[in-house]
Structures are given as structure tokens and as C-alpha cells.
Design a protein around this motif. Structure first.
Motif, PDB file in Angstrom:
ATOM      1  N   GLY A  24       0.795  -1.225   0.000  1.00 43.18           N
ATOM      2  CA  GLY A  24       0.000   0.000   0.000  1.00 43.18           C
ATOM      3  C   GLY A  24       0.825   1.270   0.000  1.00 43.18           C
ATOM      4  N   ALA A  25       1.880   1.308   0.798  1.00 41.97           N
ATOM      5  CA  ALA A  25       2.718   2.512   0.882  1.00 41.97           C
ATOM      6  C   ALA A  25       3.361   2.820  -0.465  1.00 41.97           C
ATOM      7  CB  ALA A  25       3.773   2.348   1.971  1.00 41.97           C
ATOM      8  N   TYR A  50      -7.437   7.958   0.095  1.00 48.96           N
ATOM      9  CA  TYR A  50      -7.563   7.479   1.468  1.00 48.96           C
ATOM     10  C   TYR A  50      -6.911   6.107   1.596  1.00 48.96           C
ATOM     11  CZ  TYR A  50     -11.312  10.946   1.829  1.00 48.96           C
ATOM     12  OH  TYR A  50     -12.032  12.105   1.816  1.00 48.96           O
ATOM     13  N   THR A  51      -6.595   5.737   2.821  1.00 48.18           N
ATOM     14  CA  THR A  51      -6.292   4.347   3.138  1.00 48.18           C
ATOM     15  C   THR A  51      -7.336   3.895   4.137  1.00 48.18           C
ATOM     16  OG1 THR A  51      -4.756   5.026   4.862  1.00 48.18           O
ATOM     17  CG2 THR A  51      -3.794   4.443   2.757  1.00 48.18           C
ATOM     18  N   SER A  52      -7.627   2.623   4.099  1.00 50.83           N
ATOM     19  CA  SER A  52      -8.563   2.051   5.062  1.00 50.83           C
ATOM     20  C   SER A  52      -7.931   2.126   6.444  1.00 50.83           C
ATOM     21  CB  SER A  52      -8.858   0.597   4.698  1.00 50.83           C
ATOM     22  OG  SER A  52      -9.509  -0.063   5.754  1.00 50.83           O
ATOM     23  N   SER A  53      -8.693   2.536   7.450  1.00 50.51           N
ATOM     24  CA  SER A  53      -8.147   2.608   8.810  1.00 50.51           C
ATOM     25  C   SER A  53      -7.890   1.220   9.385  1.00 50.51           C
ATOM     26  CB  SER A  53      -9.076   3.399   9.729  1.00 50.51           C
ATOM     27  OG  SER A  53     -10.338   2.771   9.789  1.00 50.51           O
ATOM     28  N   ASN A  55      -6.943  -1.413   7.280  1.00 47.43           N
ATOM     29  CA  ASN A  55      -6.010  -2.111   6.403  1.00 47.43           C
ATOM     30  C   ASN A  55      -5.235  -1.083   5.576  1.00 47.43           C
ATOM     31  OD1 ASN A  55      -4.629  -3.616   4.539  1.00 47.43           O
ATOM     32  ND2 ASN A  55      -6.406  -4.662   3.701  1.00 47.43           N
ATOM     33  N   PRO A  56      -4.003  -0.768   5.968  1.00 41.65           N
ATOM     34  CA  PRO A  56      -3.232   0.251   5.248  1.00 41.65           C
ATOM     35  C   PRO A  56      -2.859  -0.155   3.824  1.00 41.65           C
ATOM     36  CG  PRO A  56      -1.858  -0.840   6.871  1.00 41.65           C
ATOM     37  CD  PRO A  56      -3.261  -1.329   7.090  1.00 41.65           C
ATOM     38  N   ASP A  57      -3.110  -1.402   3.461  1.00 36.21           N
ATOM     39  CA  ASP A  57      -2.838  -1.853   2.103  1.00 36.21           C
ATOM     40  C   ASP A  57      -4.078  -1.808   1.222  1.00 36.21           C
ATOM     41  OD1 ASP A  57      -0.050  -2.393   2.379  1.00 36.21           O
ATOM     42  OD2 ASP A  57      -0.598  -4.105   3.623  1.00 36.21           O
ATOM     43  N   ILE A  59      -6.109   0.924  -0.630  1.00 37.65           N
ATOM     44  CA  ILE A  59      -6.080   2.329  -1.037  1.00 37.65           C
ATOM     45  C   ILE A  59      -7.412   2.655  -1.705  1.00 37.65           C
ATOM     46  CG2 ILE A  59      -4.816   4.080  -2.339  1.00 37.65           C
ATOM     47  CD1 ILE A  59      -3.172   2.552  -0.118  1.00 37.65           C
TER      48      ILE A  59
END
Length: 105
Positions: A24-25, A50-53, A55-57, A59
Motif C-alpha cells: 500500500g505505501a 484514502y487508506t482504510s483505517s 487495512n493500510p494496504d 487504497i
């Protein structure tokens, strides 16, 4: 404002990129330049990232378009430029598209 005028003023799409763990990053970094072209594409009114709070992977883009046809043309252009092939190694599954219907309530 008339309700029918509000409801036809723009089209909103939620586009979710389900990235593989840890990817994700990297996608966020790539979007910094890729979204310049998106925002400049004919008919694009705005794009928020946004990213999911939970699941940071995961997007999420919230895109606003003048009409669906503009976004379809944009996705065609992205396909022609190889974006799908570029994203394939980092995605855990297909992109999820969800068009929203506005209501003047």
C-alpha cells in the motif's frame, strides 16, 4: 436547488485498490505523480485519496467526474498506457468500483 439538478450535477466513484500485504505505501507514493494526470484528464472534477483505517494496504480513491463517460474514457486511456500490467504485481485482487447515487435530502 431543484433535486433533479443536484442529482445530475456530477458522478462520484469509489475506487478501491486491494494491495498485497506491505504494498500500500508504495502505491501511495506512485499515486503522487499518477494522480496529476488523473486530475488533468477531461471531465475529472476531483480525486481524494484514502487508506482504510483497518487495512493500510487498501487504497481508496473518491473520484468526481462530470459524467461516467469521462471516467470510462480515462480508464480506457490508463489501460492503453499499461497501468493494469503495472499494478498487477502489487494488487491482491481486482479493483473494486462503486458508483454513488446522490440525493438532495
Amino acid at each position: 436547488m431543484r433535486e433533479d439538478a443536484f442529482e445530475s450535477s456530477m458522478e462520484t466513484l469509489i475506487l478501491t485498490f486491494p494491495c498485497k500485504p506491505g504494498a500500500g505505501a508504495g502505491l501511495l507514493e506512485e499515486l503522487k505523480t499518477a494522480l496529476i494526470d488523473t486530475r488533468a484528464f477531461k471531465g475529472c472534477l476531483s480525486v481524494l485519496t484514502y487508506t482504510s483505517s483497518s487495512n493500510p494496504d487498501e487504497i481508496i480513491l473518491i473520484e468526481e467526474w462530470d459524467e461516467k463517460a469521462s471516467q470510462v474514457a480515462y480508464m480506457q486511456w490508463r489501460a492503453e498506457t499499461g497501468m493494469r500490467e503495472h499494478l498487477a504485481p502489487i494488487l491482491a485482487g481486482p479493483l473494486k468500483e462503486e458508483w454513488l447515487t446522490p440525493h438532495a435530502i
